[in-house]
Design a protein around this motif. Structure first.
Motif, PDB file in Angstrom:
ATOM      1  N   VAL A  90       0.661  -1.198   0.066  1.00  0.00           N
ATOM      2  CA  VAL A  90      -0.185   0.276   0.023  1.00  0.00           C
ATOM      3  C   VAL A  90       0.920   1.331   0.118  1.00  0.00           C
ATOM      4  O   VAL A  90       1.190   1.843  -0.681  1.00  0.00           O
ATOM      5  N   GLU A  91       2.341   1.318   0.402  1.00  0.00           N
ATOM      6  CA  GLU A  91       2.650   2.489   0.849  1.00  0.00           C
ATOM      7  C   GLU A  91       3.571   2.694  -0.129  1.00  0.00           C
ATOM      8  O   GLU A  91       4.344   3.775  -0.520  1.00  0.00           O
ATOM      9  N   LEU A  92       3.438   1.842  -1.501  1.00  0.00           N
ATOM     10  CA  LEU A  92       4.334   1.741  -2.769  1.00  0.00           C
ATOM     11  C   LEU A  92       3.660   2.149  -3.974  1.00  0.00           C
ATOM     12  O   LEU A  92       3.921   2.460  -4.674  1.00  0.00           O
ATOM     13  N   ARG A  93       1.963   2.618  -3.371  1.00  0.00           N
ATOM     14  CA  ARG A  93       0.999   2.368  -4.519  1.00  0.00           C
ATOM     15  C   ARG A  93       1.534   3.958  -5.185  1.00  0.00           C
ATOM     16  O   ARG A  93       1.727   5.049  -4.327  1.00  0.00           O
ATOM     17  N   GLU A  94       0.853   4.136  -6.290  1.00  0.00           N
ATOM     18  CA  GLU A  94       1.107   5.795  -7.179  1.00  0.00           C
ATOM     19  C   GLU A  94       0.271   6.618  -6.110  1.00  0.00           C
ATOM     20  O   GLU A  94       1.698   7.944  -5.575  1.00  0.00           O
ATOM     21  N   GLY A  95      -0.856   6.180  -5.808  1.00  0.00           N
ATOM     22  CA  GLY A  95      -1.471   7.314  -4.891  1.00  0.00           C
ATOM     23  C   GLY A  95      -0.826   8.287  -3.638  1.00  0.00           C
ATOM     24  O   GLY A  95      -0.923   9.031  -3.688  1.00  0.00           O
ATOM     25  N   ASN A  96      -0.731   6.853  -2.964  1.00  0.00           N
ATOM     26  CA  ASN A  96      -0.375   7.164  -1.375  1.00  0.00           C
ATOM     27  C   ASN A  96       1.107   7.880  -1.572  1.00  0.00           C
ATOM     28  O   ASN A  96       1.887   8.527  -1.370  1.00  0.00           O
ATOM     29  N   LEU A  97       2.338   7.291  -2.516  1.00  0.00           N
ATOM     30  CA  LEU A  97       3.346   7.760  -3.320  1.00  0.00           C
ATOM     31  C   LEU A  97       3.478   9.146  -3.321  1.00  0.00           C
ATOM     32  O   LEU A  97       3.994  10.424  -2.905  1.00  0.00           O
ATOM     33  N   MET A  98       2.518   9.861  -4.409  1.00  0.00           N
ATOM     34  CA  MET A  98       2.417  11.332  -4.300  1.00  0.00           C
ATOM     35  C   MET A  98       1.986  12.221  -2.827  1.00  0.00           C
ATOM     36  O   MET A  98       2.158  13.120  -2.890  1.00  0.00           O
ATOM     37  N   TYR A  99       1.218  11.377  -2.533  1.00  0.00           N
ATOM     38  CA  TYR A  99       0.523  11.854  -1.547  1.00  0.00           C
ATOM     39  C   TYR A  99       1.663  11.763  -0.413  1.00  0.00           C
ATOM     40  O   TYR A  99       1.663  13.320   0.224  1.00  0.00           O
ATOM     41  N   ALA A 100       2.802  11.458  -0.515  1.00  0.00           N
ATOM     42  CA  ALA A 100       3.652  11.325   0.382  1.00  0.00           C
ATOM     43  C   ALA A 100       4.407  12.819   0.307  1.00  0.00           C
ATOM     44  O   ALA A 100       5.017  13.117   0.410  1.00  0.00           O
TER      45      ALA A 100
END
Length: 106
Positions: A79-89
């Motif tokens: 989950v933490e390496l999914r694109e949406g989460n990486l952009m959010y981070a």
């Protein structure tokens, strides 16, 4: 991108923004340059409309796909390496949020 005037519809800044990802880099653990550019463009837009967003929060949604789903690759990334989460981070690391500037869903 660029430092010109913010694009608005009818002179009113957007109340909801969807940031579509443009993929991950070769390691599949980091954003592609195109995805990073989209996060940067978001920050530029928010900055040009900062006064408006201080009184009227904007909903920002980071949306990423998983190319592996259509390529027959086994399991999706964590989950933490999914694109949406990486952009959010990345956006959070660069100063987006918390309220009242932006609400973010991934």
């Amino acid at each position: 991108m660029g430092g010109g005037p913010a694009r608005t519809l009818g002179g009113v800044p957007a109340q909801a923004i969807i940031v579509f990802g443009r993929g991950l880099g070769p390691s599949r653990r980091a954003l592609s340059p195109a995805s990073l550019a989209r996060v940067s463009a978001l920050l530029e837009y928010l900055g040009r409309n900062l006064e408006h967003y201080r009184s009227t929060p904007v909903l920002v949604v980071f949306s990423g796909g998983w190319a592996g789903a259509s390529e027959g690759i086994g399991d999706p990334p964590p989950v933490e390496l999914r694109e949406g989460n990486l952009m959010y981070a990345r956006a959070v690391a660069l100063g987006v949020g918390p309220e009242p500037l932006a609400r973010v869903a991934t």
